[in-house]
Design an enzyme around this catalytic site. Structure first.
Site, PDB file in Angstrom:
ATOM      1  N   ARG A   6      -0.141 -40.565   0.932  1.00  0.00           N
ATOM      2  CA  ARG A   6      -0.112 -41.697   0.016  1.00  0.00           C
ATOM      3  C   ARG A   6      -1.751 -41.928  -0.516  1.00  0.00           C
ATOM      4  O   ARG A   6      -1.998 -42.958  -0.899  1.00  0.00           O
ATOM      5  CB  ARG A   6       0.071 -43.127   1.008  1.00  0.00           C
ATOM      6  CG  ARG A   6       1.321 -43.123   1.650  1.00  0.00           C
ATOM      7  CD  ARG A   6       1.692 -44.356   2.422  1.00  0.00           C
ATOM      8  NE  ARG A   6       2.757 -44.209   3.213  1.00  0.00           N
ATOM      9  CZ  ARG A   6       3.976 -44.592   2.644  1.00  0.00           C
ATOM     10  NH1 ARG A   6       4.199 -44.633   1.343  1.00  0.00           N
ATOM     11  NH2 ARG A   6       5.033 -44.165   3.224  1.00  0.00           N
ATOM     12  N   ALA A   8      -3.763 -41.003  -3.277  1.00  0.00           N
ATOM     13  CA  ALA A   8      -3.884 -40.455  -4.477  1.00  0.00           C
ATOM     14  C   ALA A   8      -4.962 -39.359  -4.761  1.00  0.00           C
ATOM     15  O   ALA A   8      -4.734 -38.595  -5.683  1.00  0.00           O
ATOM     16  CB  ALA A   8      -3.839 -41.511  -5.508  1.00  0.00           C
ATOM     17  N   ASP A  66      -4.595 -33.566   6.801  1.00  0.00           N
ATOM     18  CA  ASP A  66      -5.430 -34.726   7.486  1.00  0.00           C
ATOM     19  C   ASP A  66      -6.948 -34.358   7.778  1.00  0.00           C
ATOM     20  O   ASP A  66      -7.363 -32.999   8.042  1.00  0.00           O
ATOM     21  CB  ASP A  66      -4.952 -34.866   9.108  1.00  0.00           C
ATOM     22  CG  ASP A  66      -5.458 -36.160   9.707  1.00  0.00           C
ATOM     23  OD1 ASP A  66      -4.919 -36.916   9.264  1.00  0.00           O
ATOM     24  OD2 ASP A  66      -6.110 -36.150  10.684  1.00  0.00           O
ATOM     25  N   SER A  67      -7.705 -35.287   7.490  1.00  0.00           N
ATOM     26  CA  SER A  67      -9.211 -34.852   7.325  1.00  0.00           C
ATOM     27  C   SER A  67     -10.286 -35.979   7.514  1.00  0.00           C
ATOM     28  O   SER A  67      -9.661 -37.195   7.826  1.00  0.00           O
ATOM     29  CB  SER A  67      -9.419 -34.383   5.485  1.00  0.00           C
ATOM     30  OG  SER A  67      -8.821 -35.555   4.769  1.00  0.00           O
ATOM     31  N   PHE A 149     -13.953 -40.234  -3.720  1.00  0.00           N
ATOM     32  CA  PHE A 149     -13.638 -41.235  -2.939  1.00  0.00           C
ATOM     33  C   PHE A 149     -14.165 -41.284  -1.587  1.00  0.00           C
ATOM     34  O   PHE A 149     -15.073 -40.191  -1.270  1.00  0.00           O
ATOM     35  CB  PHE A 149     -11.935 -41.224  -2.837  1.00  0.00           C
ATOM     36  CG  PHE A 149     -11.633 -39.995  -2.042  1.00  0.00           C
ATOM     37  CD1 PHE A 149     -11.591 -38.697  -2.551  1.00  0.00           C
ATOM     38  CD2 PHE A 149     -10.999 -40.094  -0.753  1.00  0.00           C
ATOM     39  CE1 PHE A 149     -10.990 -37.562  -1.487  1.00  0.00           C
ATOM     40  CE2 PHE A 149     -10.697 -39.028   0.001  1.00  0.00           C
ATOM     41  CZ  PHE A 149     -10.512 -37.735  -0.458  1.00  0.00           C
ATOM     42  N   GLY A 150     -13.714 -42.063  -0.427  1.00  0.00           N
ATOM     43  CA  GLY A 150     -14.024 -42.181   0.998  1.00  0.00           C
ATOM     44  C   GLY A 150     -15.667 -42.348   0.916  1.00  0.00           C
ATOM     45  O   GLY A 150     -16.298 -42.881   0.433  1.00  0.00           O
ATOM     46  N   LYS A 172     -17.392 -30.177  -6.448  1.00  0.00           N
ATOM     47  CA  LYS A 172     -16.874 -30.555  -5.126  1.00  0.00           C
ATOM     48  C   LYS A 172     -15.757 -29.557  -4.733  1.00  0.00           C
ATOM     49  O   LYS A 172     -15.748 -29.145  -3.589  1.00  0.00           O
ATOM     50  CB  LYS A 172     -16.359 -32.081  -5.094  1.00  0.00           C
ATOM     51  CG  LYS A 172     -15.924 -32.377  -3.536  1.00  0.00           C
ATOM     52  CD  LYS A 172     -15.328 -33.873  -3.676  1.00  0.00           C
ATOM     53  CE  LYS A 172     -14.541 -33.854  -2.432  1.00  0.00           C
ATOM     54  NZ  LYS A 172     -13.962 -35.435  -2.146  1.00  0.00           N
ATOM     55  N   ARG A 178     -11.708 -28.981   1.771  1.00  0.00           N
ATOM     56  CA  ARG A 178      -9.848 -29.341   1.553  1.00  0.00           C
ATOM     57  C   ARG A 178      -9.654 -27.981   0.743  1.00  0.00           C
ATOM     58  O   ARG A 178      -8.632 -27.450   0.968  1.00  0.00           O
ATOM     59  CB  ARG A 178      -9.884 -30.477   0.434  1.00  0.00           C
ATOM     60  CG  ARG A 178      -8.471 -30.613  -0.022  1.00  0.00           C
ATOM     61  CD  ARG A 178      -8.119 -32.058  -0.473  1.00  0.00           C
ATOM     62  NE  ARG A 178      -8.510 -32.802   0.740  1.00  0.00           N
ATOM     63  CZ  ARG A 178      -9.394 -33.869   0.682  1.00  0.00           C
ATOM     64  NH1 ARG A 178     -10.325 -33.828  -0.081  1.00  0.00           N
ATOM     65  NH2 ARG A 178      -9.328 -34.485   1.936  1.00  0.00           N
TER      66      ARG A 178
HETATM   67  P1  ITT Z   1      -2.788 -39.822   4.281  1.00  0.00           P
HETATM   68  O1  ITT Z   1      -2.959 -40.032   5.712  1.00  0.00           O
HETATM   69  O2  ITT Z   1      -1.843 -40.644   3.628  1.00  0.00           O
HETATM   70  O3  ITT Z   1      -2.923 -38.547   3.741  1.00  0.00           O
HETATM   71  P2  ITT Z   1      -5.472 -40.908   4.520  1.00  0.00           P
HETATM   72  O4  ITT Z   1      -6.511 -41.436   3.465  1.00  0.00           O
HETATM   73  O5  ITT Z   1      -5.174 -42.125   5.534  1.00  0.00           O
HETATM   74  O6  ITT Z   1      -3.954 -40.714   3.783  1.00  0.00           O
HETATM   75  P3  ITT Z   1      -6.377 -39.380   6.496  1.00  0.00           P
HETATM   76  O7  ITT Z   1      -5.887 -39.977   7.612  1.00  0.00           O
HETATM   77  O8  ITT Z   1      -6.460 -37.799   6.722  1.00  0.00           O
HETATM   78  O9  ITT Z   1      -5.852 -39.541   5.161  1.00  0.00           O
HETATM   79  O10 ITT Z   1      -8.079 -39.796   6.349  1.00  0.00           O
HETATM   80  C1  ITT Z   1      -8.960 -39.094   5.563  1.00  0.00           C
HETATM   81  C2  ITT Z   1     -10.214 -40.049   5.446  1.00  0.00           C
HETATM   82  O11 ITT Z   1     -11.364 -39.310   5.570  1.00  0.00           O
HETATM   83  C3  ITT Z   1     -10.067 -40.542   4.229  1.00  0.00           C
HETATM   84  O12 ITT Z   1      -9.612 -41.841   3.897  1.00  0.00           O
HETATM   85  C4  ITT Z   1     -11.760 -40.546   3.763  1.00  0.00           C
HETATM   86  O13 ITT Z   1     -12.100 -41.714   4.324  1.00  0.00           O
HETATM   87  C5  ITT Z   1     -12.311 -39.496   4.295  1.00  0.00           C
HETATM   88  N1  ITT Z   1     -12.153 -38.117   3.750  1.00  0.00           N
HETATM   89  C6  ITT Z   1     -11.406 -37.160   3.879  1.00  0.00           C
HETATM   90  N2  ITT Z   1     -11.826 -36.283   2.643  1.00  0.00           N
HETATM   91  C7  ITT Z   1     -12.614 -36.741   2.127  1.00  0.00           C
HETATM   92  C8  ITT Z   1     -13.368 -36.370   0.997  1.00  0.00           C
HETATM   93  O14 ITT Z   1     -13.052 -35.168   0.561  1.00  0.00           O
HETATM   94  N3  ITT Z   1     -14.377 -37.290   0.656  1.00  0.00           N
HETATM   95  C9  ITT Z   1     -14.458 -38.451   1.114  1.00  0.00           C
HETATM   96  N4  ITT Z   1     -13.816 -38.881   1.986  1.00  0.00           N
HETATM   97  C10 ITT Z   1     -12.991 -38.036   2.665  1.00  0.00           C
END
Ligand code: ITT
Length: 178
Positions: A6, A8, A66-67, A149-150, A172, A178
């Site tokens: 979810r 994007a 999952d990340s 993001f994040g 990136k 990823r």
């Molecule tokens: P889905 O589970 O729906 O895929 P989510 O955002 O909840 O969406 P995760 O549970 O895998 O996904 O959590 C990943 C979080 O880790 C994400 O919300 C970011 O806060 C961080 N994250 C992961 N990859 C990132 C990136 O490439 N750049 C910055 N933050 C990242």
């Protein structure tokens, strides 16, 4: 290919990384798809949970990502809790603010961290493969950049002087977990 997410931003990055040979949808294309609880203790477990949930409803290839961010000074936190680090109503901004607060008195190389990602590939309710990646870096004390993001605006990958948010999607994507 359906990406069971979810988020994007993740779907967009996966689209950019895989290029024009793939047509990528995400969960916004499956109407009424229920919330999937991420009950796993590892990235791999949660990637499998998300991939299998979508595969039960979609007759084709599914991947789930999952990340998260592992910070050494925080013993690997936020890790699998990266998206909800600052609580159930967390936003990317509130998570970054909490991270900066927790690292307030940590200096220099002790601010080392890595992004980690596990991708699970499923079809017809079965996991076919798992892939994992990571990228090492440092958490800087102040946000820089507006891309991504994040935690991107706080993360400077090893060998670079700018954050993922400053480096932009093309760079990136050549370096990222990823
Ligand atoms: P889905 O589970 O729906 O895929 P989510 O955002 O909840 O969406 P995760 O549970 O895998 O996904 O959590 C990943 C979080 O880790 C994400 O919300 C970011 O806060 C961080 N994250 C992961 N990859 C990132 C990136 O490439 N750049 C910055 N933050 C990242």
């Amino acid at each position: 290919l359906l990406v069971s997410t979810r988020n994007a931003h993740k779907a967009d990055e996966i689209r950019e990384i895989l290029g024009s040979n793939f047509i990528i949808s995400d969960l916004s294309a499956l109407s009424g798809f229920p919330e999937v609880e991420e009950t796993g203790f590892t990235f791999q477990e949660n990637a499998a949970i998300k991939a299998l949930a979508a595969s039960a409803r979609f007759d084709g290839w599914v991947i789930a990502d999952d990340s998260g961010l592992e910070v050494d000074a925080l013993n690997g936190a936020p890790g699998v809790r990266s998206a909800r680090f600052s609580g159930d109503s967390a936003t990317d901004a509130s998570n970054r603010a909490l991270l900066l607060e927790k690292l307030f008195s940590v200096r220099g190389k002790a601010r080392s961290a890595r992004f980690r990602c596990v991708i699970a590939l499923a079809r017809q309710g079965e996991i076919l493969a798992n892939f994992s990646g990571s990228v090492e870096g440092i958490i800087i004390p102040q946000e820089k950049g507006t891309g991504g993001f994040g935690y991107d605006s706080l993360f400077v990958p090893e060998g670079h002087c700018e954050t993922f948010a400053q480096l932009g999607a093309n760079i990136k994507n050549t370096l990222s977990h990823r």
